[in-house]
Structures are given as C-alpha cells and as structure tokens.
Design an enzyme around this catalytic site. Structure first.
Site, short mmCIF file in Angstrom:
data_model
loop_
_atom_site.label_atom_id
_atom_site.label_comp_id
_atom_site.label_asym_id
_atom_site.label_seq_id
_atom_site.Cartn_x
_atom_site.Cartn_y
_atom_site.Cartn_z
N GLU A 1 10.37 1.46 10.22
CA GLU A 1 11.33 2.54 10.05
C GLU A 1 10.53 3.81 10.27
OE1 GLU A 1 12.78 5.71 8.79
OE2 GLU A 1 12.50 4.87 6.78
N GLU B 1 9.76 15.85 14.87
CA GLU B 1 10.15 15.80 13.47
C GLU B 1 9.29 16.77 12.67
OE1 GLU B 1 11.39 12.21 10.54
OE2 GLU B 1 9.39 12.06 11.38
N LYS C 1 0.86 -1.19 0.00
CA LYS C 1 0.00 0.00 0.00
C LYS C 1 0.89 1.24 0.00
CE LYS C 1 -1.55 2.84 2.98
NZ LYS C 1 -1.62 4.11 2.18
N CYS D 1 13.51 11.38 6.66
CA CYS D 1 13.49 11.00 8.08
C CYS D 1 14.86 11.03 8.73
CB CYS D 1 12.84 9.62 8.23
SG CYS D 1 13.53 8.36 7.14
#
Length: 480
Positions: free
Chosen positions: A245, A379, A170, A279
């Site tokens: 991750e 983040e 997906k 990231c």
C-alpha cells in the site's frame, strides 16, 4: 519518558542482541518522549524462528477459535484506549481528540469487522470432484509507517490472524510507542507465543532483513512508492508474495452546481486530515473554471481559520508534522510550488504565526496548479492543497488520472447519480462519493488499496483476509 527498548518475541519481552538505543522525539515539543532499541538481522532471525515454530499449530486452529481470539483482543484493546491515544499523540503529534476518535477507533473497527467476516466465512468449495480450499499463506512480515502507527499494523494484522498466519512486525522508528502497547494488548488477550512478534529498527536493516528473509512467506509493506520498490526487489530472490500500500495523490472533482459553501470547507479540512499525513487524502481539488474564484475565496478562508497548537487541547484541529525531516520535506514542496508559478492562495513557508517550536506547518492552498508541477505530481504528506482548474468533465478526468498514483478519488456532485458516473471514470482503488466518510462503521471493511504505483493487493474485511490465504485444489476429492 517511555522506555520501550525491548522487543516482543515468542510471547516475551526480550533485550536486543546489541545495545543500540534510539530516541523518539515528540514533534509538538521537539523533546525526547521515549527510547527504543534498533534491531538487527539477528533479532529478526529470532522473531522469524518463533513465528515459524508456531505457524503449524496456529494455522490449524478453527474459525471458532479465531473468532474467540478476536473477542479477547477487542476487550483487551478497549481497556488501553487512553494509553494508546496518549502514545500516538506523543510520538507523531496527533491531537488527543483525533487520536481517540480516529487513530484508536479505526483499528478497533478492523478487529470487530474481521470477527464478523470469520463468523460467515467458508474457506472451501466443491468444483465437480475437486475440493478447493483456502489456507494460511505462512509467516508474514509487516513493515509499517508512522502516520497511522496503529491502523497500518492492525489493518494487516486482522486479516493475517483471521487467516491463521503468524507475523513479524517492524513499526516505524518515528512512531514505535503505540505499537509496543499494541503488543502488550495482544499478550494480555492471550494471543499464543510466536503468533505476533515485534522488532523495532530502521528500514535498511530490520526492514531489509524482513523483506529478504527466506523463511518469511509474505511481506506486507505500507509506505512510499520509492521504498516499496526496494522492498519488492529485496523480496524477489525468495519469490515471496509482496503486498504493498504505497503513495497517493488523490483528486477531488467538484462538479459544477455543487454547494460550494458547504463542500469546500469540509474538503479542505479532509485534505488536511492528520496534518495532511494520509496517503489517500484528497490533496488535489479539481474545480470548474467558472467556479475558480469562489473556490479560492472559500479555501483561503478555511485554511486561515485552522487552529494549530498543543495536541492536548480540544480546539487544536491539526497537530505538527511527525518529524523534523518531514517538516523540511513539506517546506521544500511549498517552495517548489511558489518557484514553479502556482498561485499561493493561503499559507506558505515556515511555522504558523505565534508558534515558536514544534514541527507545525502552515495550512497552505495553491491555485492555478498545472498538471506537470511538482505539487501536482508528488505526494507532499503535509497540509498543502493543490487546486487545479478544468474546462469540462473529460478534462477533469484527464487531470484526475494524470499521475502515477491511483489510491483514492473523490467526487462532489449535485446528485448521487452524477457522482457515481464521474467516480466510475477515476482509476483508483477507492472512490468517495459526495462526502462519504472515511471511517463509516458500516464501510470500514471496504477493500483498501490502489492502482498503478499506489501498490497492489487490498486490506480490510473479506478482501483483506483473502490476501493472507493460499488456494489449494484437492483433485479427486470425491468420486466422479
């Protein structure tokens, strides 16, 4: 406009079981660039059924057969370079030159390196009278993000195919166009029906159906830590393996004596890679108090010199953020930095001057950032650099390790020995020493993954392959 409303299941393009069209927006123009369909649990069931039916046969293919399959995939992938790069540019705003040089090329390196790993891999060993073998874990579900729409599929897929697994993918609904072309690549390469299946859709529907599916043996997720927790909880009832991750807030320690004029511009731009939507980007720069003013001066000059604009133009260094939601999220972080008292060195809220449309954010630098500030802990996923000042090495390490994340770390030092010593103290899965390139052809297979809330498990190369292998002991295989 690109029509990608079908799903790829069991080697065929099939219509969704329900008609649920969804528009893909070009973030540089804010215009509709394509259309997909949003799948349902029933569509996932079809894909899992196909993957399960093919697994028994595909998992028994030889290493030589899989090596040949990778060769065919590499050839087919290279033929579609222009199509894949164009799709990445359209769906998530990557400058075309960057889409070709990095977004397209890095997955190619993953395919090539996995072929090399398999050519020298022995999945079994003897331990006294016991034969220990590694074999494919089973049907794997991938839930992947929009920031690296090809790489975050292929970094998983290379290991899964190398292990003999079958997969259901997906992609993000924000950037689903290049994954559709990737499915075409795999089809043209002769990947057997049922080995690779793709169903578009939303996380709470298709993602949840994948993570909770009892016939999926492993789920591999890349995305935010918040979403990763939900995936793990959803997967828990079926006790499947969960590989994640997740987020990052990577620190970049600048050791005193480093050539600031050479290093700071490069590291500011590295934090802005992919418009900051990476990231492992070094979004926290840690500088010694004696070099504070000089670093601010160079960082300001660098940020204000960044060229943003039409992603088709070669001089556009950064593209837009991938969506309106992401643009507003980044604006919120910039406001938080100002409100919490950080020094605005460059940039700020809104679009860059002269840009009237598209989700372009101003390249921003904050100084005097304290460890408890929002922009030091969360983040941001945009072109926003937070600079923190340290007193000595111990203080720098304390700041570097002072978040919930541990995906990557960076060190700049006058010599490699010092960089190694400092890097060894950072609690993160990858440490980049003295400007080591992110995608060096010889190092792209280095294991990728994080400590703490940055996830678990590793991707790429040998370590990525073994994530998709179970260990079986055949006791009494030889007589004592």
């Amino acid at each position: 406009m690109i029509d990608a409303t079908q799903f790829y299941i069991n080697g065929e393009w099939v219509a969704p079981l329900q008609a649920r069209p969804f528009e893909v927006i070009n973030p540089a123009t804010e215009e509709v660039a394509g259309r997909i369909s949003l799948g349902t649990k029933a569509d996932v069931d079809r894909a899992v059924l196909a993957a399960r039916a093919r697994f028994a046969e595909f998992s028994q293919t030889s290493l030589a057969e899989r090596i040949d399959l990778f060769a065919a995939i590499i050839t087919a992938y290279q033929k579609r370079e222009d199509d894949l790069a164009e799709a990445v540019m359209i769906e998530m705003g990557s400058p075309l030159w960057f889409a070709k040089a990095v977004q397209f090329d890095t997955p190619l390196l993953h395919f090539k390196h996995m072929r090399e790993v398999l050519s020298d891999y022995d999945p079994s060993r003897m331990m006294n009278t016991t034969r220990v073998v590694r074999e494919a874990i089973g049907v794997c579900g991938f839930i992947t993000p929009w920031n690296w729409p090809l790489n975050q599929i292929v970094s998983k897929l290379a290991g899964a195919l190398g292990a003999g697994c079958t997969v259901v993918v997906k992609p993000s609904e924000i950037a689903p166009l290049s994954p559709v072309i990737l499915a075409e690549v795999l089809h043209d390469a002769g990947v057997p029906p049922g080995v690779f299946n793709l169903v578009n859709g939303l996380g709470p529907e298709v993602g949840e159906a994948i993570s909770s599916h009892p016939d999926i043996d492993m789920v591999s997720f890349t995305g935010s830590t918040r979403a990763g927790v939900l995936v793990a909880k959803s997967a828990a009832d079926s006790v499947k393996k969960v590989h994640q991750e997740l987020g990052g807030k990577s620190a970049n320690i600048i050791v005193p004596g480093t050539d600031l004029e050479a290093v700071i511009p490069a590291d500011v731009m590295r934090a802005y890679t992919n418009s900051g939507q990476s990231c492992q980007a070094p979004t926290r720069m840690l500088v010694h108090k004696s070099e504070r003013e000089k670093v601010y001066e160079i960082a300001k000059r660098t940020a204000e010199g960044v060229v943003l604009g039409d992603p088709r133009l070669d001089d556009s260094r950064l593209g837009p953020l991938a969506s309106e939601v992401q643009f507003e999220r980044v604006q919120g972080f910039i406001r938080a930095g100002i409100e919490e008292g950080a020094k605005l060195v460059a940039g700020g809220e809104g679009r860059p001057p002269g840009i009237e449309r598209g989700y372009f954010a101003r390249p921003t630098v904050f100084g005097d950032v304290q460890g408890d500030m929002t922009i030091a802990q969360q983040e941001i996923f945009g072109p926003v650099l937070a600079i923190q000042v340290y007193d000595d090495e111990d203080h720098a390490i304390e700041l570097a390790n002072g978040t919930d994340y541990g995906l990557a770390g960076y060190v700049r030092a006058p010599d490699l020995e010092t960089a190694r010593a400092v890097g060894a103290r950072i609690r993160a899965g990858r440490i980049y020493l003295n400007g080591a390139p992110r995608n060096h052809p010889q190092d792209v297979e280095a294991p990728f993954g994080g400590y703490k809330q940055s996830g678990n498990g590793r991707e790429a190369g040998l370590f990525g392959l073994e994530e998709f292998l179970e260990i079986k002991a055949l006791i009494g295989y030889e007589e004592a």
